[in-house]
Scaffold this active site. Structure first.
Site, PDB file in Angstrom:
ATOM      1  NE  ARG A  25      -0.471   1.698   3.723  1.00  0.00           N
ATOM      2  CZ  ARG A  25       0.672   2.362   3.936  1.00  0.00           C
ATOM      3  NH1 ARG A  25       1.785   1.724   4.176  1.00  0.00           N
ATOM      4  NH2 ARG A  25       0.696   3.675   3.882  1.00  0.00           N
TER       5      ARG A  25
ATOM      6  CB  ALA B  82       0.517   6.972  -3.744  1.00  0.00           C
TER       7      ALA B  82
ATOM      8  NE  ARG C 204      -6.409   1.049  -1.854  1.00  0.00           N
ATOM      9  CZ  ARG C 204      -5.730   1.579  -0.843  1.00  0.00           C
ATOM     10  NH1 ARG C 204      -4.437   1.308  -0.699  1.00  0.00           N
ATOM     11  NH2 ARG C 204      -6.305   2.393   0.008  1.00  0.00           N
TER      12      ARG C 204
ATOM     13  CG  ASP D  47      -3.116   8.195  -1.241  1.00  0.00           C
ATOM     14  OD1 ASP D  47      -3.120   8.724  -0.117  1.00  0.00           O
ATOM     15  OD2 ASP D  47      -2.714   7.035  -1.451  1.00  0.00           O
TER      16      ASP D  47
ATOM     17  CD  GLN E 209      -3.753   2.677   6.771  1.00  0.00           C
ATOM     18  OE1 GLN E 209      -4.442   2.951   7.751  1.00  0.00           O
ATOM     19  NE2 GLN E 209      -4.289   2.575   5.558  1.00  0.00           N
TER      20      GLN E 209
ATOM     21  CG  ASN F  39      -2.654  11.756   2.657  1.00  0.00           C
ATOM     22  OD1 ASN F  39      -2.002  10.984   1.978  1.00  0.00           O
ATOM     23  ND2 ASN F  39      -2.442  11.928   3.950  1.00  0.00           N
ATOM     24  CE  LYS F  40      -5.541   5.797   4.217  1.00  0.00           C
ATOM     25  NZ  LYS F  40      -6.375   5.020   3.286  1.00  0.00           N
TER      26      LYS F  40
HETATM   27  C1  LIG Z   1       3.479   7.814   0.361  1.00  0.00           C
HETATM   28  S1  LIG Z   1       1.872   7.442  -0.071  1.00  0.00           S
HETATM   29  C2  LIG Z   1       1.180   7.177   1.452  1.00  0.00           C
HETATM   30  C3  LIG Z   1      -0.289   7.421   1.446  1.00  0.00           C
HETATM   31  O1  LIG Z   1      -1.000   6.223   1.081  1.00  0.00           O
HETATM   32  C4  LIG Z   1      -1.817   5.875   2.173  1.00  0.00           C
HETATM   33  O2  LIG Z   1      -3.010   5.276   1.793  1.00  0.00           O
HETATM   34  P1  LIG Z   1      -3.168   3.671   1.932  1.00  0.00           P
HETATM   35  O3  LIG Z   1      -2.540   3.260   3.224  1.00  0.00           O
HETATM   36  O4  LIG Z   1      -4.671   3.481   1.884  1.00  0.00           O
HETATM   37  O5  LIG Z   1      -2.473   3.098   0.715  1.00  0.00           O
HETATM   38  C5  LIG Z   1      -2.083   7.190   2.863  1.00  0.00           C
HETATM   39  O6  LIG Z   1      -3.017   7.962   2.183  1.00  0.00           O
HETATM   40  C6  LIG Z   1      -0.715   7.787   2.820  1.00  0.00           C
HETATM   41  O7  LIG Z   1      -0.630   9.156   3.039  1.00  0.00           O
END
Ligand SMILES: CSC[C@H]1O[C@H](OP(=O)(O)O)[C@H](O)[C@@H]1O
Length: 347
Positions: free
Chosen positions: A46, A48, A88, A239, A198, A249-250
């Site tokens: 996971r 980006a 995704r 993202d 996370q 973003n998250k």
């Molecule tokens: C360096 S990209 C990290 C970015 O991705 C995460 O999403 P996910 O854990 O759902 O893939 C999150 O938005 C992070 O900021």
């Protein structure tokens, strides 16, 4: 040695299954596009940038055994890319990587239409190039972001943006890792980041593993921590960045940005150029992934909400550019107004 989210081993990709962290470091061999699709969709891999590289390997895995005509091979490339693109919807790196692989396939086919093997082998080389490039991009984001850090700084972050989210040392956490390497003592407040945690499971693990002071907090505690002057800087990832600087973003990031604005805390986004989508004018156009409600109603497989309750579970939110102090990229830090600066960077 930063942790490896994904690598290529001879004839398969190997990923660290992030759904098992922090309790278990389990590595999975991924030898088909279907397995890579599942790994991306389930967040075994996971973040980006890591998702982009994973998709690139997934595409190669889907065509490496193809033995038909060049026309059939290119059709297979498009078909596998289309399948992986449905894993995704929000992180633009997934589509950026797949488009780059499709473009490379056509370049190689045009160069030698009679040799499909050149395309197959060239696609693995392209995926490996992306992997190496991401390592360099993370390092450069780290060096630019390092200019913002001073000894004793207290940095709040959201979700995970370290080595686990990339192939290098990370994006928003990259400056923190470099500061630590240089003896610049900073500490991190990590939002747990509901619902998939996370921050609690991954950021806390990465930082503890690196010997960097980290304090875990509930997402809801970030605003009051800033209110009492407990945060000097917010660093988060991205993202997808729209042309005007709005950032997806998250989920929860926009609330952190609002609090940072309210309490006068600088709010920086770390984003590789591969996460910038100039094709979208504003963040309102960014597709936001809605995930299974059980991620909210269950923790560790234990139900915490009444049966049948309705759930709203967007995996991301959009922070308007007016709440963002600056965007840290591998080509430098840009400040508002973002539109022209981002176009200049991505040219
Ligand atoms: C360096 S990209 C990290 C970015 O991705 C995460 O999403 P996910 O854990 O759902 O893939 C999150 O938005 C992070 O900021």
């Amino acid at each position: 040695m930063p942790v490896e989210s994904i690598r290529w081993d001879e004839d398969h990709a190997t990923i660290l299954d992030q759904t098992r962290l922090p309790h278990e470091e389990r590595y999975l061999e991924i030898a088909s596009p279907e397995a890579m699709f599942e790994a991306i969709q389930r967040l075994r891999v996971r973040g980006a940038p890591a998702i982009g590289v994973a998709a690139a390997f997934g595409l190669y895995l889907g065509v490496r055994d193809h033995r038909g005509t060049m026309e059939d091979l290119l059709r297979q490339v498009d078909e596998v890319a289309g399948m992986l693109a449905r894993s995704r919807p929000t992180a633009v790196n997934l589509f950026w990587a797949l488009d780059r692989m499709k473009g490379r396939a056509r370049e190689l086919a045009a160069a030698d239409p009679a040799e499909p093997v050149q395309v197959r082998e060239g696609l693995l080389e392209e995926a490996l190039r992306m992997l190496e490039e991401d390592r360099e991009v993370c390092q450069r984001i780290g060096l630019h972001g390092l200019r913002l850090l001073t000894p004793g700084m207290r940095i709040l972050t959201h979700c995970n943006t370290g080595a686990l989210a990339t192939v290098g040392i990370g994006t928003a956490l990259a400056p923190v890792f470099l500061a630590h390497e240089r003896g610049i003592a900073v500490e991190v407040y990590a939002d747990e980041t509901r619902p998939l945690l996370q921050g609690a499971r991954l950021t806390a693990w990465e930082l503890q593993r690196a010997g960097i002071p980290v304090t875990l907090l509930c997402d809801g505690a970030a605003a009051s921590l800033m209110a009492r002057g407990g945060v000097d800087l917010v660093l988060v990832g991205a993202d997808r960045v729209a042309a005007n600087g709005d950032v997806a973003n998250k989920v929860g990031t926009s609330g952190v940005a609002l609090a940072a604005q309210a309490y006068g805390v600088p709010f920086y986004v770390a984003s590789p150029l591969s996460t910038i989508d100039l094709g979208l004018a504003t963040g309102q156009e960014i597709p936001i992934e809605e995930r299974d409600g059980r991620e909210v109603t269950e923790v560790g497989g234990v139900r915490i909400a009444p049966e049948g309750v309705r759930v709203h579970n967007p995996a991301f939110d959009v922070t308007p550019h007016r709440f963002i102090t600056g965007i840290i990229t591998e080509r430098g830090i840009v400040h508002p107004p973002f539109e022209a600066a981002l176009r200049e960077l991505v040219r």
